[in-house]
Design an enzyme around this catalytic site. Structure first.
Site, PDB file in Angstrom:
ATOM      1  N   GLU A 260      -9.628 -15.026 -21.602  1.00  0.00           N
ATOM      2  CA  GLU A 260     -10.305 -15.681 -20.469  1.00  0.00           C
ATOM      3  C   GLU A 260     -11.319 -16.639 -21.084  1.00  0.00           C
ATOM      4  OE1 GLU A 260      -9.472 -15.414 -17.456  1.00  0.00           O
ATOM      5  OE2 GLU A 260      -8.160 -13.680 -17.581  1.00  0.00           O
ATOM      6  N   CYS A 293     -18.650 -19.526 -16.479  1.00  0.00           N
ATOM      7  CA  CYS A 293     -17.355 -20.161 -16.778  1.00  0.00           C
ATOM      8  C   CYS A 293     -16.734 -20.806 -15.555  1.00  0.00           C
ATOM      9  CB  CYS A 293     -16.399 -19.143 -17.374  1.00  0.00           C
ATOM     10  SG  CYS A 293     -16.134 -17.721 -16.308  1.00  0.00           S
TER      11      CYS A 293
HETATM   12  P1  NAD Z   1     -17.573 -16.803 -28.383  1.00  0.00           P
HETATM   13  O1  NAD Z   1     -16.129 -17.129 -28.474  1.00  0.00           O
HETATM   14  O2  NAD Z   1     -18.506 -17.437 -29.309  1.00  0.00           O
HETATM   15  O3  NAD Z   1     -17.809 -15.240 -28.518  1.00  0.00           O
HETATM   16  C1  NAD Z   1     -17.175 -14.306 -27.658  1.00  0.00           C
HETATM   17  C2  NAD Z   1     -17.031 -12.982 -28.376  1.00  0.00           C
HETATM   18  O4  NAD Z   1     -16.134 -13.152 -29.469  1.00  0.00           O
HETATM   19  C3  NAD Z   1     -18.324 -12.426 -28.971  1.00  0.00           C
HETATM   20  O5  NAD Z   1     -18.352 -11.035 -28.803  1.00  0.00           O
HETATM   21  C4  NAD Z   1     -18.190 -12.780 -30.445  1.00  0.00           C
HETATM   22  O6  NAD Z   1     -18.912 -11.918 -31.278  1.00  0.00           O
HETATM   23  C5  NAD Z   1     -16.701 -12.591 -30.640  1.00  0.00           C
HETATM   24  N1  NAD Z   1     -16.138 -13.290 -31.803  1.00  0.00           N
HETATM   25  C6  NAD Z   1     -16.564 -14.455 -32.357  1.00  0.00           C
HETATM   26  N2  NAD Z   1     -15.780 -14.777 -33.412  1.00  0.00           N
HETATM   27  C7  NAD Z   1     -14.847 -13.809 -33.520  1.00  0.00           C
HETATM   28  C8  NAD Z   1     -13.743 -13.589 -34.387  1.00  0.00           C
HETATM   29  N3  NAD Z   1     -13.463 -14.445 -35.381  1.00  0.00           N
HETATM   30  N4  NAD Z   1     -12.983 -12.510 -34.206  1.00  0.00           N
HETATM   31  C9  NAD Z   1     -13.239 -11.635 -33.199  1.00  0.00           C
HETATM   32  N5  NAD Z   1     -14.275 -11.786 -32.340  1.00  0.00           N
HETATM   33  C10 NAD Z   1     -15.062 -12.863 -32.495  1.00  0.00           C
HETATM   34  O7  NAD Z   1     -17.955 -17.110 -26.860  1.00  0.00           O
HETATM   35  P2  NAD Z   1     -19.382 -17.034 -26.176  1.00  0.00           P
HETATM   36  O8  NAD Z   1     -20.161 -18.242 -26.584  1.00  0.00           O
HETATM   37  O9  NAD Z   1     -19.953 -15.679 -26.366  1.00  0.00           O
HETATM   38  O10 NAD Z   1     -18.991 -17.137 -24.645  1.00  0.00           O
HETATM   39  C11 NAD Z   1     -19.062 -18.300 -23.887  1.00  0.00           C
HETATM   40  C12 NAD Z   1     -17.660 -18.768 -23.573  1.00  0.00           C
HETATM   41  O11 NAD Z   1     -16.986 -17.756 -22.809  1.00  0.00           O
HETATM   42  C13 NAD Z   1     -17.658 -19.999 -22.699  1.00  0.00           C
HETATM   43  O12 NAD Z   1     -16.661 -20.874 -23.140  1.00  0.00           O
HETATM   44  C14 NAD Z   1     -17.302 -19.454 -21.320  1.00  0.00           C
HETATM   45  O13 NAD Z   1     -16.698 -20.373 -20.460  1.00  0.00           O
HETATM   46  C15 NAD Z   1     -16.362 -18.348 -21.675  1.00  0.00           C
HETATM   47  N6  NAD Z   1     -16.260 -17.383 -20.588  1.00  0.00           N
HETATM   48  C16 NAD Z   1     -15.090 -17.297 -19.899  1.00  0.00           C
HETATM   49  C17 NAD Z   1     -14.974 -16.420 -18.831  1.00  0.00           C
HETATM   50  C18 NAD Z   1     -13.700 -16.294 -18.057  1.00  0.00           C
HETATM   51  O14 NAD Z   1     -13.543 -15.317 -17.334  1.00  0.00           O
HETATM   52  N7  NAD Z   1     -12.775 -17.234 -18.167  1.00  0.00           N
HETATM   53  C19 NAD Z   1     -16.062 -15.617 -18.484  1.00  0.00           C
HETATM   54  C20 NAD Z   1     -17.245 -15.748 -19.212  1.00  0.00           C
HETATM   55  C21 NAD Z   1     -17.331 -16.631 -20.267  1.00  0.00           C
END
Ligand code: NAD
Length: 489
Positions: A260, A293
């Site tokens: 997502e 999001c």
């Molecule tokens: P991010 O991708 O930086 O991090 C998300 C999660 O992934 C964190 O827990 C992080 O520690 C983990 N992560 C990072 N690198 C990783 C790796 N290499 N392997 C495994 N895990 C890893 O995202 P963010 O900045 O925390 O979140 C914001 C983003 O999320 C925005 O783009 C937003 O639109 C999206 N979002 C989408 C929805 C939806 O339902 N579509 C809901 C909320 C947020």
């Protein structure tokens, strides 16, 4: 009992700072800081265990063991534990709301009234769905055919820092209802309410190893978790670049993966709509400092109502109270992290340099992590601020001449998470519902939806669908059993 050294006092609420592995709280040799956006330099909330590859290995091993028990619980038994967890979430509403408010600056009142309550609802929804579910059974080819949802195994659940508590429950509930053990990895910018949730899960009666929590940095412990070939499902909410990395790891082990991701969602206003309501909803997209999001961040407005819409929009935006998230009068909270605030500012400064028009705002605020409520009229539809997710209080404004142009602009990015439409015409609502490329389309309303409906995005907004049976099917291995009707006993 949790060792005192693994507890932090977060403004009166005791929060575990370790990992929950196999039913026990454990630490790590190193930690990372959880600071509050409400006072970045002065408010160190906790030093949280910084998991590594060894932690990930132990958590997956525990989940493999935990699955042997939890995966054999009947749906009714699972539902009982999940309802108990929902009860405990409701009873802890104020503490969870307060800690999340401090941890990532989400509005405290909104947490109490909406998001913590929704966390409990998520567990109740999936507890009820798993009990109500009847396996499909039919006669064909002289056989009794039936489909069984077989729990898949350990599931890694990775969540982002925006709305961290609610989104965690939304992803954990179906995994657990389906009979999978879980390893939850919350975001390093908002680790604390995930710890409260894990503590409540133990109290609710999840057997050891069925519910695990690992804290740490995504590129460290997160990457180790998704690379482990004992994991049978990966479900992720976060950014597109991280999804690409996790998708590669999932492909390596042939593990089903849902993502997502972000959005660049249009909010389309037609001249035949209730313009006052549309302008109010448009200004409301600054809610949570735009760190949502689903937000409609691209305002697409019919040319003939440009002046009226803008006048109303500015009046609505001017009325929003920018302030401290603990104060119930506040409408717009600070941003969750200085690094993110600076990233948002980078988009705005590049837009300025590109010749886009900054219609309002466009600057960091001096005394807090707030960013000015910003509206940009881009030079062209190709501008970076139109095409890329900013994830802050920054909206773009464009006009269109007719319905065809509105649809063309709306569908012109690589994203496709949601779309919001304001129109007075039912026929137009139907046409846009069919033509817009997005997973969720709201007409004359926003955010409210039935939780059994599919939830997810098109294009780079994601892979797969959550919600109702969609998430339960993802977490199961669907198995068809065919019995030739010649058995005698
Ligand atoms: P991010 O991708 O930086 O991090 C998300 C999660 O992934 C964190 O827990 C992080 O520690 C983990 N992560 C990072 N690198 C990783 C790796 N290499 N392997 C495994 N895990 C890893 O995202 P963010 O900045 O925390 O979140 C914001 C983003 O999320 C925005 O783009 C937003 O639109 C999206 N979002 C989408 C929805 C939806 O339902 N579509 C809901 C909320 C947020």
């Amino acid at each position: 009992m949790i060792d005192e050294s693994l507890l932090a006092d977060v403004d009166g609420v005791s929060v575990p700072t370790g990992h929950l592995i196999g039913g026990a709280w454990v630490g790590s040799p190193t930690t990372f800081e959880s600071r509050s956006p409400l006072g970045w330099d002065d408010m160190l909330l906790a030093n949280v265990a910084r998991g590594d590859a060894v932690t990930a290995d132990a958590a997956v091993a525990a989940a493999v063991e935990g699955f042997k028990t939890w995966g054999r619980y009947s749906p009714a038994e699972r539902a009982e534990v999940m309802h108990r967890l929902a009860d405990l979430i409701e009873a802890s509403n104020e503490q969870i709301a307060h800690v999340e408010c401090l941890d990532m600056a989400f509005l405290e009142e909104s947490m109490r009234l909406r998001l913590v309550a929704r966390g409990a609802i998520n567990f109740r929804l999936y507890a009820d769905l798993i009990v109500e579910h009847e396996d499909r059974r039919w006669d064909a080819k002289d056989m009794d055919n039936h489909v069984i949802r077989m729990p898949a195994g350990p599931a890694v659940v990775i969540t982002p820092w925006n709305a961290p508590f609610m989104l965690s429950t939304w992803k954990l509930a179906p995994a657990l209802a389906a009979g999978n053990s879980v390893i939850h990895k919350p975001a390093e910018w908002s680790p604390l309410t995930a710890a409260l949730l894990a503590e409540l899960a133990i109290e609710a009666g999840f057997p050891p190893g069925s519910y695990n929590l690992v804290q740490g940095i995504g590129s460290e412990v997160g990457a180790a978790l998704v690379a482990d070939d004992r994991v049978r499902r990966i479900t992720f909410t976060g950014s597109v670049p991280t999804a690409r990395l996790i998708g590669k790891a999932a492909a390596e082990n042939i593990v089903p993966f849902t993502a997502e991701l972000g959005g660049k969602n249009p909010l389309i206003v037609f001249a035949d709509s209730d313009i006052a309501a549309a302008a109010k909803k448009a200004a409301w997209q600054y809610d949570d400092s735009g760190q949502v999001c689903l937000s409609g961040t691209r305002l697409l407005v019919e040319q003939s109502i440009r002046a009226e819409f803008l006048e109303r929009f500015h009046a609505e935006a001017d009325a929003l109270v920018i302030g401290d998230s603990r104060d119930s009068a506040t409408d717009v909270a600070p941003m969750a992290h200085p690094v993110h605030r600076d990233k948002v500012d980078g988009f705005v400064q590049r837009a300025r340099a590109n010749g886009d028009t900054i219609v309002r705002g466009g600057n960091k605020m001096v005394d807090s992590l707030h960013y000015e409520l910003t509206l940009i009229e881009p030079k062209s539809n190709d501008s970076e601020v139109v095409q890329n997710e900013i994830f802050g209080p920054v909206l773009t404004f464009q006009t269109f001449a007719n319905e065809a142009e509105a649809i063309e602009l709306a569908n012109s990015t690589q994203y496709g998470l949601s779309a919001i439409v304001y129109t007075g015409s039912r026929e137009r609502a139907g046409r846009l519902g069919a033509e817009l490329r997005a997973g969720l389309i709201w007409v004359n309303t926003f955010l409210v939806r039935d939780l059994t409906a599919p939830f997810g995005g098109c294009g780079i907004s994601g892979i797969g669908r959550e919600g109702g049976d969609h998430a339960l099917d993802f977490h199961a291995d669907l198995k068809t059993v065919m019995i030739l009707d010649n058995t005698t006993t």
